[in-house]
Design an enzyme around this catalytic site. Sequence first.
Site, mmCIF file in Angstrom:
data_model
loop_
_atom_site.group_PDB
_atom_site.id
_atom_site.type_symbol
_atom_site.label_atom_id
_atom_site.label_comp_id
_atom_site.label_asym_id
_atom_site.label_seq_id
_atom_site.Cartn_x
_atom_site.Cartn_y
_atom_site.Cartn_z
ATOM 1 N N LYS B 22 0.836 -1.206 0.000
ATOM 2 C CA LYS B 22 0.000 0.000 0.000
ATOM 3 C C LYS B 22 0.866 1.250 0.000
ATOM 4 C CE LYS B 22 -3.795 -0.615 2.335
ATOM 5 N NZ LYS B 22 -4.615 -0.825 3.545
ATOM 6 N N ARG B 93 -3.082 2.966 8.665
ATOM 7 C CA ARG B 93 -3.417 1.673 8.069
ATOM 8 C C ARG B 93 -2.171 0.806 7.945
ATOM 9 N NH1 ARG B 93 -8.071 2.320 4.249
ATOM 10 N NH2 ARG B 93 -8.640 4.509 4.392
ATOM 11 N N GLY B 102 -8.093 -7.269 4.413
ATOM 12 C CA GLY B 102 -8.912 -7.525 5.589
ATOM 13 C C GLY B 102 -8.172 -8.081 6.776
ATOM 14 N N MET B 104 -5.452 -6.814 8.390
ATOM 15 C CA MET B 104 -4.833 -5.911 9.348
ATOM 16 C C MET B 104 -5.836 -4.824 9.758
ATOM 17 S SD MET B 104 -1.991 -7.510 9.179
ATOM 18 C CE MET B 104 -1.103 -6.448 10.279
ATOM 19 N N ARG B 337 -3.978 -1.082 -6.210
ATOM 20 C CA ARG B 337 -3.205 -2.317 -6.203
ATOM 21 C C ARG B 337 -3.692 -3.174 -7.358
ATOM 22 N NH1 ARG B 337 -6.007 -4.357 -0.555
ATOM 23 N NH2 ARG B 337 -8.126 -4.312 -1.352
ATOM 24 N N HIS B 453 -16.132 -8.215 1.712
ATOM 25 C CA HIS B 453 -15.134 -9.182 2.174
ATOM 26 C C HIS B 453 -15.356 -10.557 1.561
ATOM 27 C CE1 HIS B 453 -13.564 -12.225 5.015
ATOM 28 N NE2 HIS B 453 -12.517 -11.411 5.006
ATOM 29 N N ARG B 559 -2.863 -46.189 -13.762
ATOM 30 C CA ARG B 559 -2.950 -47.242 -12.752
ATOM 31 C C ARG B 559 -3.766 -48.401 -13.300
ATOM 32 N NH1 ARG B 559 -3.210 -42.195 -9.367
ATOM 33 N NH2 ARG B 559 -4.834 -41.821 -10.900
ATOM 34 N N ARG B 615 1.429 -48.381 -15.172
ATOM 35 C CA ARG B 615 2.014 -48.965 -13.962
ATOM 36 C C ARG B 615 1.389 -50.332 -13.715
ATOM 37 N NH1 ARG B 615 1.018 -46.300 -8.215
ATOM 38 N NH2 ARG B 615 -1.030 -47.213 -8.506
ATOM 39 N N GLU B 727 9.595 -44.353 -5.488
ATOM 40 C CA GLU B 727 8.662 -43.976 -4.418
ATOM 41 C C GLU B 727 9.118 -44.514 -3.074
ATOM 42 O OE1 GLU B 727 4.838 -45.654 -5.490
ATOM 43 O OE2 GLU B 727 5.807 -47.290 -6.557
ATOM 44 N N SER B 746 10.073 -42.393 -12.785
ATOM 45 C CA SER B 746 9.030 -41.436 -12.463
ATOM 46 C C SER B 746 8.890 -41.376 -10.948
ATOM 47 C CB SER B 746 7.724 -41.900 -13.116
ATOM 48 O OG SER B 746 6.684 -41.028 -12.754
ATOM 49 N N GLY B 748 7.198 -41.140 -7.780
ATOM 50 C CA GLY B 748 5.832 -41.274 -7.258
ATOM 51 C C GLY B 748 5.793 -40.502 -5.953
ATOM 52 N N THR B 749 5.531 -39.206 -6.058
ATOM 53 C CA THR B 749 5.749 -38.339 -4.898
ATOM 54 C C THR B 749 4.733 -38.545 -3.786
ATOM 55 O OG1 THR B 749 4.637 -36.574 -6.111
ATOM 56 C CG2 THR B 749 7.046 -36.582 -6.127
ATOM 57 N N ASN B 750 3.571 -39.151 -4.079
ATOM 58 C CA ASN B 750 2.643 -39.426 -2.980
ATOM 59 C C ASN B 750 3.270 -40.432 -2.014
ATOM 60 O OD1 ASN B 750 0.918 -37.781 -4.333
ATOM 61 N ND2 ASN B 750 -0.471 -39.402 -5.012
ATOM 62 N N ASP B 751 3.675 -41.567 -2.536
ATOM 63 C CA ASP B 751 4.257 -42.584 -1.661
ATOM 64 C C ASP B 751 5.636 -42.160 -1.165
ATOM 65 O OD1 ASP B 751 2.025 -44.043 -1.915
ATOM 66 O OD2 ASP B 751 2.969 -45.837 -2.725
ATOM 67 N N CYS B 813 5.029 -38.279 -11.061
ATOM 68 C CA CYS B 813 3.595 -38.507 -11.132
ATOM 69 C C CYS B 813 3.149 -38.542 -9.678
ATOM 70 C CB CYS B 813 3.260 -39.804 -11.846
ATOM 71 S SG CYS B 813 4.014 -41.277 -11.151
ATOM 72 N N TYR B 833 9.418 -34.172 -17.310
ATOM 73 C CA TYR B 833 7.978 -33.915 -17.339
ATOM 74 C C TYR B 833 7.377 -34.022 -15.947
ATOM 75 C CZ TYR B 833 7.270 -38.956 -16.918
ATOM 76 O OH TYR B 833 7.277 -40.240 -16.466
#
Lengths: 856, 856
Positions: B22, B93, B102, B104, B337, B453, B559, B615, B727, B746, B748-751, B813, B833
Amino acid sequence: MAAYVYAFADGSSDMRDILGGKGAELAEMTSIGLPVPDGFTVTTEACRAYLGAGGTWPEGLREQVSEHLAALEERCGGRRLGDPQDPLLVSVRSGAPISMPGMMDTILNLGLNPRSVEGLARSSGNERFAADSYRRFIQMYANVVLGVSSDLFEEAIAGAKQARGVKDDVELDTAALRDLAERFLAISRSETGREFPEDPREQLDGAVEAVFSSWNTPRARTYRRHEGISDDLGTAVNVMQMVFGNLGDDSATGVVFTRNPSTGERAPFGEFLPNAQGEDVVAGIRTPRPIAEMQRDLPQSYRELEEAMATLESHYRDLQDVEFTIERGRFYVLQTRAGKRTAQAAVRVARDLVSEGVIDQNEAVRRINAGQFDQLMHPAIDPAAEYDVLATGLNASPGAAVGRAVFDADTAEARGRAGEPVILVRWETTPDDIHGVIQAQGVLTAHGGMTSHAAVVARGMGKPCVCGVEALRIDAGARSFSVDGTVVSEGDEISIDGSRGHVISGAVPLVPPQMTDDFAAVTTWADEARRLGVRANADTPEDARRAREFGAQGIGLCRTEHMFFGDERLPVMREMILARDEEGRRAALDRLLPFQQSDFEGILAAMDGDPVTIRLLDPPLHEFLPDLEDVDPSDERLRSRIKALREVNPMLGTRGCRLGLLHPEIYEMQVRAIVRAALTVDGSKAEVMHPLVAFATELQRLRDLTERVIEEEGGGDLGILIGTMVEVPRAALLADRIAPYADFMSFGTNDLTQTTLAFSRDDAEGKFLTQYLEDDVLSRNPFETLDDGVRALIERAVERARGVKPDIKLGICGEHGGDPDSVEFCNAVGLDYVSCSPFRVPTARLAAAQAELAQR
Amino acid sequence: MAAYVYAFADGSSDMRDILGGKGAELAEMTSIGLPVPDGFTVTTEACRAYLGAGGTWPEGLREQVSEHLAALEERCGGRRLGDPQDPLLVSVRSGAPISMPGMMDTILNLGLNPRSVEGLARSSGNERFAADSYRRFIQMYANVVLGVSSDLFEEAIAGAKQARGVKDDVELDTAALRDLAERFLAISRSETGREFPEDPREQLDGAVEAVFSSWNTPRARTYRRHEGISDDLGTAVNVMQMVFGNLGDDSATGVVFTRNPSTGERAPFGEFLPNAQGEDVVAGIRTPRPIAEMQRDLPQSYRELEEAMATLESHYRDLQDVEFTIERGRFYVLQTRAGKRTAQAAVRVARDLVSEGVIDQNEAVRRINAGQFDQLMHPAIDPAAEYDVLATGLNASPGAAVGRAVFDADTAEARGRAGEPVILVRWETTPDDIHGVIQAQGVLTAHGGMTSHAAVVARGMGKPCVCGVEALRIDAGARSFSVDGTVVSEGDEISIDGSRGHVISGAVPLVPPQMTDDFAAVTTWADEARRLGVRANADTPEDARRAREFGAQGIGLCRTEHMFFGDERLPVMREMILARDEEGRRAALDRLLPFQQSDFEGILAAMDGDPVTIRLLDPPLHEFLPDLEDVDPSDERLRSRIKALREVNPMLGTRGCRLGLLHPEIYEMQVRAIVRAALTVDGSKAEVMHPLVAFATELQRLRDLTERVIEEEGGGDLGILIGTMVEVPRAALLADRIAPYADFMSFGTNDLTQTTLAFSRDDAEGKFLTQYLEDDVLSRNPFETLDDGVRALIERAVERARGVKPDIKLGICGEHGGDPDSVEFCNAVGLDYVSCSPFRVPTARLAAAQAELAQR
């Protein structure tokens, strides 16, 4: 072109890698003037080339064998291999760079055929001997090289004995043996579809190939996997002039240890068999006579044996395992090697050799097989126990064992794997029984002596063994044995005392092992050599005391979960878990505090000023609740709490410091109990360890909590260290972020292995992990020896943690702390200490010293 | 000494870090000649110093404020702050470097006291205005700075209205307002125990401190956590001369976007309120009037506004969100802004700005908030659906949502977290409702306009919102609302269409989103800029087609487990699992093969030559068996198989390639089905991915199996790639050992997240992970944005894999593939990728382009 063949006279001890252990020592013994039969060795390199090419002789090998054979014939007075007149005969034996007893196949009397057998009869003047040698050769060669089942030959022998109305092989006369040889040739012909080879050189080539190929038999592979020997070494082939221990009563064969391999006592230890070939001793087919009797029966040869033993010990500066043969009064050494020994013998021999000025104390430390050291920690029968000895045999491998009798190796393996303690009971064991011996608590045999297969293997593995219990009547079909009318069936409990040779019906009480003086001396030398500290994992004052006795310098892991169990405690713990609010939890915890405090006081007192690392509560809360099935269906409150706490993967759930952050009142109580205990026990050194930390913020907050409680309890001057267990890969990867909040970090390698490999130990062992080990996907069990992935994590963590805090104390606690190979890694990577179970502390001390000595 | 204070005239746009957003823009606007009220800014550095010192003013700050205040008074014609004659009044302000609407607190009319209020009455010629300003100031200051509950003031106002028999604040006359001010002072005194400060400088210092401290309010922290803003930035404080929009009908206040922030249309969009202060608009207390009406009512001011908007757009080259006030016909810009906008508006504005030649296409790509891009993927109401509109309000944030009505933020949070879709229904929302809005599917309010808001926050989060539905009668006590007699209670399903402003009773069917032309254009520009490939995770032909529509260049994770389910398949799968031997398993698998082959044909055909990474079977076999409770007690065979397959930690058990090695016939069947499908579909590009590999030997053997089956099926010329999922931490740590057997890897970022953090997703979310996020142990959910530990593993793996195989194809993946921050990492670390769910493909394309542009 590579030199694939070496005459014994051209090799030496340091050519083990290419000549194999046996070949290198035959060469070495030849060069120091011992009476070794002449011969040559085909190298391991030739074996590798042969196997690598799918079973094709490498270029030049055939010619080199020809040259060396011709030279050997020359040196043996011009006698030609298989010559019809005065034939040279040879033995063909395997010999890998690392000793693998019983694993490889051997051919004796090679060179015999229908013509040379006549020459042997003439030159030995003993037609029966010649005929017996020939039938033995055919039997052995047909079995080992041509793959004909040995049962067929045994049946033929049985038939011959029956036809002639005799009971024993030795009662068969020359004519019978000649008939048997003909019969054997016919069996071989009909089984293989071709004539048995008569050409001596063809025989030799076939034997060499058979030795090469035997490198890859399942039993050899099993042994290597168990011992951690690489599959890539290959074996050498030793071709040696035959000498005969079976040419009459002035001939004999024997095996002798220069010192007692069971106790380490400085006295020849072994056996001999008059008028016999060496295989008869090793295979345990006839029970041999104690070596001492040879002094009486063959005094001249005994003196030569003593001289040879003295020469060998002074040359090799170690206990030797010597095979010898006496041919018509002429003494030959056939083989020597460092004698396999019990750990008890190893420490005594090492200590004696230092006393004798033969080696120094670091060499003594280096010599002892740290992996075998555990066996000193075998239990013994409680001296106070009363029991009847059912039978007595040879005390072949010390220690006592209790288990259920099983009568074949497959059953031993199956039941042993399933976690049942078993004793393998056999007439005698063979290399085919290895997998059963590995899983058994102990081995009991009816036949065989102190150097029989069972005895040697059991000593190597540190398992109790009683051999040659002649009173044992085994009925393999009925799966039972009897002694004087007492019948023990498969599944019945028996006990054996391998230190005394006792067999006992039923289970006797055992007591934990004690440290002997020798043991204490060697581990003290190890302590002088090592850099790594050694601590123990112990949860009770009793364990703590034992750990100190075994030389632990502190407790690296004191688990506290058991402090929540017990009749007085568990109900309170459950109250805590079921409480509706923090207030309720605190009230229950207040009642648990005095119990924990008194536990901590006991442990701190037992450790007498040595540091004690106390891990705060780790397991998920559901472990403290009963199984849902066991709960009164009307107790909805308890049932719903159990359901709410259930986890899909408890290993990766709400446990460790996660609990401590979700319910700070639990850790507060534990820290409070620790501080109060530390204030009570003078000079105590408590360390608070927070488990399962993955994020710096976790430890930061728990450190705040811990410091606050220490302050509240007035323990500010106790110097209590605050640290964390590293058991989540993230913590190791980003150790530099966590280190600022840790006075110490201890790698919890059990859980770190589970998470790094995604191996749930509960679900892997006995399932896919077992299969992986059998199928060689893995060469070693990652829960025994640190996996390379886990090592990579530890390496990175050490580097990063020290990068931001050079003086941070780093250690490991987990079963790997007692594994020699893992201890070597811990030393190399620069950890400050390892912590393992109390009984493995001596092993860790030794391994730490060996690692440091190797690194210097 | 640091410069802690800057006059507006001395700052500029690029001083955001120290002046806040601001403040920097007020300075920038001042410097380009816009009519901004005069003032100065206290820097974020001062805030950090103040908070860091535990609430103490840094040295020199007080003096610098004095100097700048004096200079401001000088520039304002010598009017002194709170002077009794003609007082200068200021607003105070907050303004952080990153916009936090909203979050502050703000103080208006600072400088008023019993004397200066008289001066204000005189100088404004409006006694009522002066009295009203004073009571507003006391109310605001007492609440924000002194911490007095606003309820007490509201009650006092209500009491005053009742006493005077009026309904609305504006009906209170001067005397009433004066009484109210006295009453407010008394409330403040009794609540705080001290006099309300009269000294203008004391007021100013208190307000500055309050702004500083408001940085750490829970709601500010919540917002920052949600938006991923660092806690270390601090806020600046802007002190600005007050101008009044409430001095009569020639005064007004308003908020305007230079283009439509909901649709992107090129037309001013906003609202104004005659005779009002700005807070009235933002807080949604009075419903304002459309900006178009200002052209009629205040034509001169409207022209000035148009000029200002043109100046601002050409200066900032972007859609601006402008606050203005007209004081007795004089136009002021209070703030500008970059306008928060829907993703739909963002792409349209970016595309238009490129057409207008204002920015180039890379700048357009850079501009769009990739995190917000997902909202374009919001569903709409099915055009074919028939439904009755219950009520209509403002179309404040586009997209449609269906959920259960809830009437407070806490309930919205609780039920939303539990996975229930909810719509938050409020008279109006305030910053205290943020946590509820975060968990809700959409927001519905009875009051407030397009810039209220609720509208601003919902648009920022990409949630559908309908505002200002005047027909809504909310009964908060009864937890229900009614419209013309139709009552909707808490828990009843409703639907809202934020694109049209419709409220519907009950659930209407929704349809998946479509790509607009603007959207297509911008993502095409992104494609031109990015290096990283973008694939989708898709298991069915339908998903595959959708993925292609959204621009996926292939399937990164197909899968196959669902291919074993279904009425025709599951019984056969169970037969396979229950088979007594391999033969039985093979027979069952032979029957499953045609199903799988036809599934693969469908997917390969849908991808029309783009690569499809398939897979092989991953989950443990027990997932295909029924629950034990559901099995006929007499079916011992099935029961015992279920028990045998049970696992303590299935996540770390017999699954993935472990299954493939234990039961090679399963993977053989799958590979066979893949090859046959690939042979059937012309030009198809199949890739075989082996899951859960931890050891090189695993992949080596599975590669052999795969190659053999490809050969057997005559698929040698198909160019089928063989790779693995990474993974398990070990695979990443030792990727150089695995890479030789992999054409691609690849992550397997979840596991990998589950194992690296030891977080079982099933057990963490809703349990300790949720608590960790609430308690700030973690700042971001590691299952949404890649954790640093996982990043470290990926970095190491990429380095090591490329070290031994520079051309290996690497990707990820997992859900992280669609997270902009994670995509940026993937680009930086050099992956080839990312693969994510079809709906996140456009986000990934944009994020990949932004990452690449940022890196250039």
